[in-house]
Design a protein around this motif. Structure first.
Motif, mmCIF file in Angstrom:
data_model
loop_
_atom_site.group_PDB
_atom_site.id
_atom_site.type_symbol
_atom_site.label_atom_id
_atom_site.label_comp_id
_atom_site.label_asym_id
_atom_site.label_seq_id
_atom_site.Cartn_x
_atom_site.Cartn_y
_atom_site.Cartn_z
ATOM 1 N N ILE A 139 16.909 -56.342 60.309
ATOM 2 C CA ILE A 139 15.664 -55.594 58.648
ATOM 3 C C ILE A 139 16.677 -55.037 58.111
ATOM 4 C CG2 ILE A 139 13.594 -55.526 60.319
ATOM 5 C CD1 ILE A 139 13.910 -52.828 60.063
ATOM 6 N N THR A 140 16.181 -55.090 56.382
ATOM 7 C CA THR A 140 16.920 -53.839 55.837
ATOM 8 C C THR A 140 15.330 -53.135 54.505
ATOM 9 O OG1 THR A 140 18.387 -53.347 53.834
ATOM 10 C CG2 THR A 140 17.158 -55.460 53.126
ATOM 11 N N LEU A 141 16.330 -52.486 53.838
ATOM 12 C CA LEU A 141 15.205 -52.269 53.368
ATOM 13 C C LEU A 141 14.733 -52.085 51.599
ATOM 14 C CD1 LEU A 141 14.928 -47.738 55.022
ATOM 15 C CD2 LEU A 141 13.562 -49.788 55.318
ATOM 16 N N VAL A 142 13.683 -52.433 51.250
ATOM 17 C CA VAL A 142 14.073 -52.563 49.775
ATOM 18 C C VAL A 142 12.674 -51.557 48.711
ATOM 19 C CG1 VAL A 142 13.698 -54.485 49.633
ATOM 20 C CG2 VAL A 142 11.466 -53.865 49.924
ATOM 21 N N ASP A 143 13.608 -50.875 47.856
ATOM 22 C CA ASP A 143 12.945 -50.227 47.022
ATOM 23 C C ASP A 143 11.315 -50.541 46.273
ATOM 24 O OD1 ASP A 143 13.248 -51.262 44.975
ATOM 25 O OD2 ASP A 143 14.484 -50.343 44.297
ATOM 26 N N ARG A 144 10.949 -49.685 45.277
ATOM 27 C CA ARG A 144 9.417 -49.990 44.922
ATOM 28 C C ARG A 144 9.531 -51.399 44.017
ATOM 29 N NH1 ARG A 144 8.869 -44.657 45.005
ATOM 30 N NH2 ARG A 144 7.205 -43.580 46.002
ATOM 31 N N ASN A 145 10.529 -51.623 43.250
ATOM 32 C CA ASN A 145 10.670 -53.445 42.354
ATOM 33 C C ASN A 145 11.705 -53.827 42.992
ATOM 34 O OD1 ASN A 145 10.580 -51.203 40.177
ATOM 35 N ND2 ASN A 145 12.017 -50.277 40.507
ATOM 36 N N GLU A 148 16.982 -54.791 47.000
ATOM 37 C CA GLU A 148 17.600 -54.303 48.376
ATOM 38 C C GLU A 148 18.252 -52.932 48.821
ATOM 39 O OE1 GLU A 148 19.230 -56.924 51.091
ATOM 40 O OE2 GLU A 148 18.031 -58.886 50.791
ATOM 41 N N LEU A 149 18.440 -52.340 49.233
ATOM 42 C CA LEU A 149 18.979 -50.554 49.408
ATOM 43 C C LEU A 149 20.820 -51.188 49.968
ATOM 44 C CD1 LEU A 149 16.263 -49.030 49.390
ATOM 45 C CD2 LEU A 149 17.106 -47.391 51.085
ATOM 46 N N ASP A 150 21.806 -50.363 49.098
ATOM 47 C CA ASP A 150 22.939 -50.706 49.550
ATOM 48 C C ASP A 150 23.400 -50.713 51.040
ATOM 49 O OD1 ASP A 150 25.503 -51.763 49.468
ATOM 50 O OD2 ASP A 150 26.233 -50.382 47.338
ATOM 51 N N MET A 151 23.323 -51.347 51.696
ATOM 52 C CA MET A 151 23.545 -51.109 53.481
ATOM 53 C C MET A 151 25.591 -51.222 53.699
ATOM 54 S SD MET A 151 21.188 -49.698 54.737
ATOM 55 C CE MET A 151 19.579 -49.957 54.532
ATOM 56 N N GLY A 152 25.776 -51.641 52.598
ATOM 57 C CA GLY A 152 27.469 -52.354 53.083
ATOM 58 C C GLY A 152 28.099 -53.216 53.007
ATOM 59 N N THR A 172 26.214 -42.838 49.985
ATOM 60 C CA THR A 172 24.774 -43.384 49.684
ATOM 61 C C THR A 172 24.557 -44.668 50.857
ATOM 62 O OG1 THR A 172 24.999 -43.275 46.726
ATOM 63 C CG2 THR A 172 23.915 -45.178 47.936
ATOM 64 N N ILE A 173 25.663 -45.598 51.076
ATOM 65 C CA ILE A 173 25.190 -46.239 52.055
ATOM 66 C C ILE A 173 25.498 -45.758 53.775
ATOM 67 C CG2 ILE A 173 26.455 -48.419 53.588
ATOM 68 C CD1 ILE A 173 28.171 -48.810 50.656
ATOM 69 N N LYS A 174 26.045 -44.364 53.631
ATOM 70 C CA LYS A 174 26.029 -44.004 54.502
ATOM 71 C C LYS A 174 24.055 -42.859 55.148
ATOM 72 C CE LYS A 174 30.564 -42.041 55.624
ATOM 73 N NZ LYS A 174 31.434 -40.503 55.674
ATOM 74 N N GLU A 195 25.684 -53.785 64.815
ATOM 75 C CA GLU A 195 24.966 -54.294 63.271
ATOM 76 C C GLU A 195 23.779 -53.975 63.094
ATOM 77 O OE1 GLU A 195 23.100 -58.008 65.709
ATOM 78 O OE2 GLU A 195 25.436 -58.596 65.490
ATOM 79 N N TRP A 196 24.263 -52.962 61.581
ATOM 80 C CA TRP A 196 23.682 -52.489 60.835
ATOM 81 C C TRP A 196 21.961 -52.634 60.639
ATOM 82 C CZ3 TRP A 196 21.069 -53.604 57.225
ATOM 83 C CH2 TRP A 196 21.446 -54.780 55.935
#
Length: 217
Positions: A139-145, A148-152, A172-174, A195-196
């Protein structure tokens, strides 16, 4: 009491007993139909609040091959319950979970192994993985729009930069990785160091490897 009234009373008493028994049997039937926590279910039947990008149902993955027949996210019910609660926590902060992979039947694991027979990248189907047990999600995360959030790194990037222990990253990535990890752990998932994106349900680690399949509509 007149004889006729006694007969009516008797009949109504019998009907009352029959009705009560029928209600009890119906309730017992409903109780017996409770789904076991180890049952495989489709996540979309339990929540409409997830975003999907099921990579292995496309060629947009490190295998460069489509190995799933269709893009569905099946998991054991206990994994679904925990994931839904985790997503609720993320939504309170303005984010949603985006899914890359869920339960992976053993026959799919074998397909992947045929393409890349390297345990560094694909779990050997002889041993199986937590994905084959229905207790893992990528998985990852997305914002309201929906961004995807920057995970590096991208999903399925097999380099040291994808590790939770890698520190040469922006603040920010951290923070994004920590947010994902903190809430998933709170909801009884374990992280996977290299694996993040990978999380295992603690309660699913001892389930059996499964080859349960689903129909593609």
């Amino acid at each position: 009491m007149p004889k006729f009234n006694r007969i009516l009373f008797f009949l109504f008493s019998i009907l009352g007993i029959i009705s009560s028994n029928a209600q009890n049997e119906s309730y017992a039937s409903e109780t017996n139909q409770v789904i076991a926590d180890t049952t495989f279910v489709n996540l979309k039947d339990y929540s409409n609040d997830f975003v999907y990008d099921m990579k292995y149902a496309t060629e947009d993955n490190f295998l460069k091959a489509k190995v799933y027949d269709c893009a569905e996210c099946f998991l054991r019910l206990k994994t679904v319950k925990a994931l839904v609660e985790a997503n609720k926590s993320f939504m309170k902060k303005g984010y949603k979970i985006k899914l890359f992979d869920c339960y992976r039947p053993l026959f799919i694991q074998k397909r992947m192994w045929e393409i890349v027979s390297n345990p560094k990248y694909v779990a050997d189907p002889k041993k199986g993985s937590i994905h084959n047990r229905g207790g893992a999600v990528d998985i990852t995360l997305v914002d309201r729009n929906g961004k995807e959030l920057d995970m590096g790194t991208s999903f399925d990037f097999f380099g040291k930069e994808a590790s939770h222990s890698y520190i040469n990253l922006s603040d920010t990535i951290k923070a994004n990785r920590l947010l994902l990890k903190k809430i998933m752990i709170k909801h009884n998932f374990n992280s996977f160091d290299s694996e993040w994106w990978h999380y295992n349900l603690k309660a699913g680690l001892n389930d059996k490897v499964s080859n349960t399949k689903w129909d593609c509509n």
